[in-house]
Design a protein around this motif. Structure first.
Motif, PDB file in Angstrom:
ATOM      1  N   ASP A   1       1.841  -6.759  -0.869  1.00  0.00           N
ATOM      2  CA  ASP A   1       0.740  -7.674  -0.533  1.00  0.00           C
ATOM      3  C   ASP A   1       0.612  -8.470   0.434  1.00  0.00           C
ATOM      4  OD1 ASP A   1      -0.483  -6.575  -2.770  1.00  0.00           O
ATOM      5  OD2 ASP A   1       0.253  -8.147  -4.270  1.00  0.00           O
ATOM      6  N   SER A   2      -0.171  -8.766   1.351  1.00  0.00           N
ATOM      7  CA  SER A   2      -0.237  -9.602   2.610  1.00  0.00           C
ATOM      8  C   SER A   2      -1.124 -10.430   2.450  1.00  0.00           C
ATOM      9  CB  SER A   2      -0.071  -8.913   3.809  1.00  0.00           C
ATOM     10  OG  SER A   2      -1.524  -8.228   4.257  1.00  0.00           O
ATOM     11  N   ALA A   3      -1.459 -11.271   3.420  1.00  0.00           N
ATOM     12  CA  ALA A   3      -2.412 -12.179   3.465  1.00  0.00           C
ATOM     13  C   ALA A   3      -3.849 -11.554   3.521  1.00  0.00           C
ATOM     14  CB  ALA A   3      -2.370 -13.489   4.688  1.00  0.00           C
ATOM     15  N   MET A   4      -3.652 -10.391   4.196  1.00  0.00           N
ATOM     16  CA  MET A   4      -4.965  -9.767   4.696  1.00  0.00           C
ATOM     17  C   MET A   4      -5.417  -8.728   3.873  1.00  0.00           C
ATOM     18  SD  MET A   4      -4.454  -9.281   8.845  1.00  0.00           S
ATOM     19  CE  MET A   4      -6.178  -8.987   8.846  1.00  0.00           C
ATOM     20  N   THR A   5      -4.500  -8.043   2.809  1.00  0.00           N
ATOM     21  CA  THR A   5      -4.620  -6.986   2.030  1.00  0.00           C
ATOM     22  C   THR A   5      -3.730  -6.712   0.880  1.00  0.00           C
ATOM     23  OG1 THR A   5      -5.443  -4.404   1.981  1.00  0.00           O
ATOM     24  CG2 THR A   5      -3.545  -5.083   3.420  1.00  0.00           C
ATOM     25  N   LYS A   6      -4.092  -6.047  -0.182  1.00  0.00           N
ATOM     26  CA  LYS A   6      -3.234  -5.515  -1.231  1.00  0.00           C
ATOM     27  C   LYS A   6      -3.222  -4.094  -1.393  1.00  0.00           C
ATOM     28  CE  LYS A   6      -4.267  -9.745  -3.924  1.00  0.00           C
ATOM     29  NZ  LYS A   6      -3.159 -10.453  -4.099  1.00  0.00           N
ATOM     30  N   SER A   7      -1.926  -3.698  -1.170  1.00  0.00           N
ATOM     31  CA  SER A   7      -1.760  -2.064  -1.375  1.00  0.00           C
ATOM     32  C   SER A   7      -0.541  -1.779  -2.347  1.00  0.00           C
ATOM     33  CB  SER A   7      -1.549  -1.634   0.027  1.00  0.00           C
ATOM     34  OG  SER A   7      -0.350  -1.929   0.562  1.00  0.00           O
ATOM     35  N   VAL A   8      -0.524  -0.386  -2.468  1.00  0.00           N
ATOM     36  CA  VAL A   8       0.242   0.292  -3.257  1.00  0.00           C
ATOM     37  C   VAL A   8       0.728   1.193  -2.378  1.00  0.00           C
ATOM     38  CG1 VAL A   8       0.579   1.686  -5.259  1.00  0.00           C
ATOM     39  CG2 VAL A   8      -0.938  -0.263  -5.602  1.00  0.00           C
ATOM     40  N   MET A   9       2.164   1.228  -2.403  1.00  0.00           N
ATOM     41  CA  MET A   9       3.069   2.403  -1.760  1.00  0.00           C
ATOM     42  C   MET A   9       3.575   3.126  -2.656  1.00  0.00           C
ATOM     43  SD  MET A   9       5.447   1.601   1.456  1.00  0.00           S
ATOM     44  CE  MET A   9       6.678   0.598   0.673  1.00  0.00           C
ATOM     45  N   THR A  10       3.334   4.437  -2.494  1.00  0.00           N
ATOM     46  CA  THR A  10       4.135   5.569  -3.371  1.00  0.00           C
ATOM     47  C   THR A  10       5.063   6.405  -2.675  1.00  0.00           C
ATOM     48  OG1 THR A  10       1.850   5.604  -4.581  1.00  0.00           O
ATOM     49  CG2 THR A  10       3.184   7.656  -4.865  1.00  0.00           C
ATOM     50  N   MET A  11       6.380   6.358  -2.667  1.00  0.00           N
ATOM     51  CA  MET A  11       7.278   7.137  -1.916  1.00  0.00           C
ATOM     52  C   MET A  11       7.835   8.290  -2.701  1.00  0.00           C
ATOM     53  SD  MET A  11       9.627   3.657  -1.260  1.00  0.00           S
ATOM     54  CE  MET A  11       8.779   2.806  -2.609  1.00  0.00           C
ATOM     55  N   HIS A  12       7.906   9.583  -2.032  1.00  0.00           N
ATOM     56  CA  HIS A  12       8.196  10.510  -2.222  1.00  0.00           C
ATOM     57  C   HIS A  12       9.466  10.977  -1.737  1.00  0.00           C
ATOM     58  CE1 HIS A  12       4.456  11.641  -4.532  1.00  0.00           C
ATOM     59  NE2 HIS A  12       3.667  11.106  -3.504  1.00  0.00           N
ATOM     60  N   PHE A  13      10.416  11.706  -2.164  1.00  0.00           N
ATOM     61  CA  PHE A  13      11.694  11.952  -1.521  1.00  0.00           C
ATOM     62  C   PHE A  13      12.093  13.374  -1.314  1.00  0.00           C
ATOM     63  CE2 PHE A  13      11.540   7.838  -3.597  1.00  0.00           C
ATOM     64  CZ  PHE A  13      12.518   7.195  -3.089  1.00  0.00           C
ATOM     65  N   THR A  14      12.851  13.394  -0.253  1.00  0.00           N
ATOM     66  CA  THR A  14      13.519  14.887  -0.159  1.00  0.00           C
ATOM     67  C   THR A  14      15.244  14.419  -0.242  1.00  0.00           C
ATOM     68  OG1 THR A  14      11.874  15.686   1.261  1.00  0.00           O
ATOM     69  CG2 THR A  14      13.931  16.723   1.641  1.00  0.00           C
ATOM     70  N   GLY A  15      15.914  14.935  -1.214  1.00  0.00           N
ATOM     71  CA  GLY A  15      17.275  14.426  -1.550  1.00  0.00           C
ATOM     72  C   GLY A  15      17.083  12.909  -1.716  1.00  0.00           C
ATOM     73  N   ASP A  16      17.895  12.191  -1.109  1.00  0.00           N
ATOM     74  CA  ASP A  16      18.054  10.887  -1.205  1.00  0.00           C
ATOM     75  C   ASP A  16      17.357   9.909  -0.325  1.00  0.00           C
ATOM     76  OD1 ASP A  16      19.426  11.125  -3.678  1.00  0.00           O
ATOM     77  OD2 ASP A  16      21.342  10.887  -2.399  1.00  0.00           O
TER      78      ASP A  16
END
Length: 103
Positions: A78-93
Motif C-alpha cells: 500500500d502507498s499513498a496513491m494506491t493499494k495493491s497485491v503482489m503475487t510472487m511465483h518462484f523458479t527454484g529459490d
C-alpha cells in the motif's frame, strides 16, 4: 527446510528490501529473466522490473508480511496513491514472475 520455507524467506527479504528502498536487495531475490505483470503493462527482465520497483519505492510503498498460497506467495503493498497485491511465483529459490493487481 522445505521449498515453501525457503520461498517465504526470499519473499520476506524482497519485501523488507522494498520497504527499505533497497533496490539492489530487491533484485537479489529475483531471477535474471523475471517477468512482472502490472496494471501499467508487462515488464520483462531485471532492468524493467527494477524500474517498476523504483516507482513503488518513490510512492512510499509499504509491504505487508507475505502469506503462502498453494503455488505462490502474496503480500499487500500500500502507498499513498494506491493499494495493491503482489503475487510472487518462484523458479527454484528466486522469484521468477510477479503479478501486481490493484485493490
Amino acid at each position: 527446510m522445505t521449498g515453501s520455507d525457503s520461498r517465504l524467506i526470499i519473499a520476506t527479504k524482497l519485501l523488507e528490501a522494498l520497504a527499505a528502498k533497497d533496490l539492489d536487495g530487491v533484485m537479489a531475490c529475483v531471477t535474471e529473466t523475471v517477468t512482472m505483470d502490472t496494471p501499467m503493462g508487462p515488464k520483462k527482465g531485471q532492468a524493467q522490473t527494477r524500474g517498476m520497483f523504483s516507482m513503488v519505492t518513490a510512492m512510499g510503498g509499504k509491504p505487508s508480511a507475505p502469506k503462502i498460497d498453494s503455488d505462490a506467495i502474496h503480500a499487500r503493498v500500500d502507498s499513498a496513491m494506491t493499494k495493491s497485491v503482489m503475487t510472487m511465483h518462484f523458479t527454484g529459490d528466486l522469484v521468477s514472475h510477479i503479478v501486481v493487481t490493484l485493490g
